[in-house]
Design a protein around this motif. Structure first.
Motif, PDB file in Angstrom:
ATOM      1  N   LYS A  62     -13.832   2.213   4.945  1.00 39.80           N
ATOM      2  CA  LYS A  62     -12.945   2.354   3.806  1.00 39.80           C
ATOM      3  C   LYS A  62     -11.922   3.449   4.084  1.00 39.80           C
ATOM      4  N   ARG A  63     -10.750   3.318   3.436  1.00 36.09           N
ATOM      5  CA  ARG A  63      -9.667   4.271   3.666  1.00 36.09           C
ATOM      6  C   ARG A  63     -10.060   5.707   3.356  1.00 36.09           C
ATOM      7  N   ASP A  64     -10.730   5.933   2.210  1.00 38.79           N
ATOM      8  CA  ASP A  64     -11.057   7.305   1.830  1.00 38.79           C
ATOM      9  C   ASP A  64     -11.994   7.966   2.837  1.00 38.79           C
ATOM     10  N   ARG A  65     -12.814   7.167   3.487  1.00 39.01           N
ATOM     11  CA  ARG A  65     -13.699   7.703   4.520  1.00 39.01           C
ATOM     12  C   ARG A  65     -12.933   7.913   5.823  1.00 39.01           C
ATOM     13  N   LEU A  66     -12.045   6.986   6.144  1.00 43.54           N
ATOM     14  CA  LEU A  66     -11.258   7.066   7.385  1.00 43.54           C
ATOM     15  C   LEU A  66     -10.479   8.372   7.469  1.00 43.54           C
ATOM     16  N   VAL A  67      -9.732   8.683   6.419  1.00 40.36           N
ATOM     17  CA  VAL A  67      -8.808   9.815   6.494  1.00 40.36           C
ATOM     18  C   VAL A  67      -9.528  11.151   6.655  1.00 40.36           C
ATOM     19  N   VAL A  68     -10.781  11.219   6.210  1.00 38.41           N
ATOM     20  CA  VAL A  68     -11.554  12.449   6.395  1.00 38.41           C
ATOM     21  C   VAL A  68     -12.279  12.416   7.739  1.00 38.41           C
ATOM     22  N   VAL A 120       8.388  -3.363   0.464  1.00 34.53           N
ATOM     23  CA  VAL A 120       7.508  -2.761   1.463  1.00 34.53           C
ATOM     24  C   VAL A 120       6.081  -3.214   1.215  1.00 34.53           C
ATOM     25  N   VAL A 121       5.386  -3.567   2.291  1.00 38.99           N
ATOM     26  CA  VAL A 121       3.950  -3.847   2.247  1.00 38.99           C
ATOM     27  C   VAL A 121       3.315  -2.975   3.318  1.00 38.99           C
ATOM     28  N   SER A 122       2.545  -1.984   2.904  1.00 38.09           N
ATOM     29  CA  SER A 122       2.068  -0.965   3.834  1.00 38.09           C
ATOM     30  C   SER A 122       0.584  -0.666   3.660  1.00 38.09           C
ATOM     31  N   ASN A 123      -0.067  -0.348   4.772  1.00 34.42           N
ATOM     32  CA  ASN A 123      -1.455   0.113   4.742  1.00 34.42           C
ATOM     33  C   ASN A 123      -1.548   1.628   4.629  1.00 34.42           C
ATOM     34  N   GLY A 124      -0.429   2.282   4.414  1.00 36.92           N
ATOM     35  CA  GLY A 124      -0.427   3.735   4.380  1.00 36.92           C
ATOM     36  C   GLY A 124      -0.975   4.315   3.094  1.00 36.92           C
ATOM     37  N   VAL A 125      -0.907   5.631   2.972  1.00 33.32           N
ATOM     38  CA  VAL A 125      -1.333   6.361   1.779  1.00 33.32           C
ATOM     39  C   VAL A 125      -0.162   6.379   0.799  1.00 33.32           C
ATOM     40  N   GLU A 126      -0.394   5.985  -0.438  1.00 34.64           N
ATOM     41  CA  GLU A 126       0.704   5.723  -1.372  1.00 34.64           C
ATOM     42  C   GLU A 126       1.645   6.911  -1.569  1.00 34.64           C
ATOM     43  N   HIS A 127       1.124   8.084  -1.931  1.00 32.22           N
ATOM     44  CA  HIS A 127       2.041   9.179  -2.239  1.00 32.22           C
ATOM     45  C   HIS A 127       2.817   9.627  -1.011  1.00 32.22           C
ATOM     46  N   VAL A 128       2.232   9.471   0.161  1.00 35.62           N
ATOM     47  CA  VAL A 128       2.928   9.808   1.407  1.00 35.62           C
ATOM     48  C   VAL A 128       4.065   8.819   1.658  1.00 35.62           C
ATOM     49  N   GLN A 129       3.773   7.527   1.514  1.00 33.72           N
ATOM     50  CA  GLN A 129       4.803   6.520   1.772  1.00 33.72           C
ATOM     51  C   GLN A 129       5.937   6.612   0.757  1.00 33.72           C
ATOM     52  N   LEU A 130       5.604   6.806  -0.515  1.00 37.21           N
ATOM     53  CA  LEU A 130       6.639   6.915  -1.535  1.00 37.21           C
ATOM     54  C   LEU A 130       7.545   8.115  -1.270  1.00 37.21           C
ATOM     55  N   SER A 131       6.946   9.218  -0.878  1.00 40.51           N
ATOM     56  CA  SER A 131       7.720  10.423  -0.584  1.00 40.51           C
ATOM     57  C   SER A 131       8.656  10.207   0.601  1.00 40.51           C
ATOM     58  N   ARG A 132       8.154   9.570   1.648  1.00 39.18           N
ATOM     59  CA  ARG A 132       8.959   9.361   2.848  1.00 39.18           C
ATOM     60  C   ARG A 132      10.059   8.324   2.618  1.00 39.18           C
ATOM     61  N   GLU A 149      -3.496   1.240  -0.757  1.00 37.47           N
ATOM     62  CA  GLU A 149      -4.297   2.172  -1.543  1.00 37.47           C
ATOM     63  C   GLU A 149      -4.275   1.802  -3.022  1.00 37.47           C
ATOM     64  N   ARG A 150      -3.107   1.388  -3.542  1.00 37.54           N
ATOM     65  CA  ARG A 150      -2.989   1.016  -4.951  1.00 37.54           C
ATOM     66  C   ARG A 150      -3.378  -0.450  -5.178  1.00 37.54           C
ATOM     67  N   VAL A 151      -2.963  -1.326  -4.253  1.00 35.43           N
ATOM     68  CA  VAL A 151      -3.254  -2.751  -4.415  1.00 35.43           C
ATOM     69  C   VAL A 151      -4.747  -3.025  -4.321  1.00 35.43           C
ATOM     70  N   PRO A 156      -4.744  -6.957   7.649  1.00 32.94           N
ATOM     71  CA  PRO A 156      -4.097  -8.273   7.639  1.00 32.94           C
ATOM     72  C   PRO A 156      -4.631  -9.252   6.591  1.00 32.94           C
ATOM     73  N   GLY A 157      -5.394  -8.788   5.622  1.00 30.35           N
ATOM     74  CA  GLY A 157      -5.845  -9.687   4.570  1.00 30.35           C
ATOM     75  C   GLY A 157      -4.664 -10.253   3.804  1.00 30.35           C
ATOM     76  N   ARG A 158      -4.801 -11.431   3.274  1.00 30.59           N
ATOM     77  CA  ARG A 158      -3.675 -12.090   2.611  1.00 30.59           C
ATOM     78  C   ARG A 158      -3.422 -11.566   1.202  1.00 30.59           C
ATOM     79  N   ARG A 159      -4.426 -10.910   0.588  1.00 32.98           N
ATOM     80  CA  ARG A 159      -4.302 -10.550  -0.824  1.00 32.98           C
ATOM     81  C   ARG A 159      -3.174  -9.582  -1.095  1.00 32.98           C
ATOM     82  N   ILE A 160      -2.903  -8.645  -0.178  1.00 33.61           N
ATOM     83  CA  ILE A 160      -1.821  -7.690  -0.417  1.00 33.61           C
ATOM     84  C   ILE A 160      -0.469  -8.397  -0.406  1.00 33.61           C
TER      85      ILE A 160
END
Length: 253
Positions: A62-68, A120-132, A149-151, A156-160
Motif C-alpha cells: 500500500k502507498r502509505d506503507r511504501l512511502v515510509v 492528469v492521471v498520476s500515482n503520485g502523492v496528491e498534495h505534492v502533485q497539486l503543488s508542483r 491517493e484520492r481516487v 495500471p489498474g483501469r479504475r483510475i
C-alpha cells in the motif's frame, strides 16, 4: 476536430522532470537529518524506491506503507537511526517545491488545451502533485487532476482511468489518449482500460517497447501530429480555438 479530444496525462517523467526534483529533495532531506548527502546514498535510495513502486503497481504494498518503508530501509542500509515517517514527511514537503518541467511540456500543453480536454492521471502523492502542477504553470490548462491517493486506485489498474473519464464526462473512448513515460503504469494501464496509448520515449530507448503502445513520441511537439487534424495543425499558435470548435459543435447539433 482532433483525432483525440481527451488526453489523460502522466506527471512524473512526462510533464515534470521527476529525476531532477527527486535529486534536489532527497539531498535536502539528507542534509536536514544529518545523513550523507552523496550520490552513493541517492543510488541506494533509488534502488529501494524502484523496487517498492514496482510492488505497488502489482498490488503487493500500500502507498502509505511504501512511502515510509523506503526511508526505513535506507536507514537500515546506512546503519543509521532515525524516524522514517518524519523523514518521508520532510522529503515530500521538499519535493512539492520543485516543479522542474520536461522540455517543451508547458508549451505543448498550452497548445493542446486549445483543442482537447486535458487531465492528469498520476500515482503520485496528491498534495505534492497539486503543488508542483501549480508551481509549473501546468494547472491552468488542466480540466481535471486524478491522483491515486484520492481516487483509491493505482495505475495500471483501469479504475483510475474509468474514474477520470466519468468525472470528465467523456463518453467516446475512441477519442481518448493516455500519454505517459511508464510502460508498466501508463501504457499497460491505458490498455487495461481499453484506451489508445502514447509512450513518451524521451530517453530514446533502443529496445522495442513492451507492451506495445499505439503511438510513440520522443519530444512533446511530436504529439501535435498524433492528436490534431490538418486544419488544427495549420492554426497552431492561435488562441481560443477550443471555444470556437465547441460553438460549431453546438450549431451543428
Amino acid at each position: 476536430m482532433a483525432y483525440y479530444n481527451c488526453l489523460l496525462l502522466d506527471v512524473d517523467g512526462t510533464l515534470l522532470d521527476f529525476e531532477a526534483a527527486e535529486h534536489k529533495a532527497f539531498m535536502e532531506t539528507m542534509e536536514h537529518f544529518g545523513l550523507p548527502a552523496a550520490n552513493e546514498t541517492l543510488e541506494i535510495y533509488l534502488d529501494i524506491n524502484k523496487g517498492l513502486w514496482a510492488a505497488l503497481e502489482k498490488g503487493q504494498i500500500k502507498r502509505d506503507r511504501l512511502v515510509v518503508q523506503r526511508f526505513a530501509r535506507l536507514l537500515e542500509a546506512l546503519d543509521k537511526q532515525g524516524n522514517a515517517a518524519e523523514m518521508n514527511r520532510w522529503y515530500l514537503d521538499q519535493l512539492g517545491t520543485h516543479a522542474d518541467l520536461m522540455p517543451g511540456a508547458l508549451e505543448a500543453v498550452a497548445e493542446l488545451a486549445e483543442t482537447a480536454t486535458l487531465a492528469v492521471v498520476s500515482n503520485g502523492v496528491e498534495h505534492v502533485q497539486l503543488s508542483r502542477l501549480k508551481a509549473s504553470g501546468l494547472d491552468q490548462y488542466l480540466d481535471g487532476v486524478f491522483v491515486s491517493e484520492r481516487v483509491g486506485a493505482e495505475k495500471p489498474g483501469r479504475r483510475i482511468f474509468e474514474t477520470a473519464l466519468r468525472q470528465l464526462g467523456i463518453e467516446n473512448r475512441g477519442k481518448v489518449l493516455v500519454v505517459g513515460d511508464s510502460l508498466t503504469a501508463d501504457i499497460q494501464g491505458g490498455q487495461n482500460a481499453g484506451l489508445a496509448t502514447c509512450w513518451c520515449d524521451f530517453k530514446a530507448a533502443e529496445d522495442a517497447p513492451q507492451p506495445a503502445p499505439t503511438h510513440v513520441i520522443r519530444s512533446w511537439p511530436e504529439l501535435y501530429q498524433i492528436v490534431m487534424e490538418p486544419d488544427e495543425l495549420e492554426n497552431l499558435g492561435n488562441k481560443n480555438r477550443k471555444h470556437q470548435f465547441e460553438q460549431v459543435e453546438r450549431t451543428e447539433q
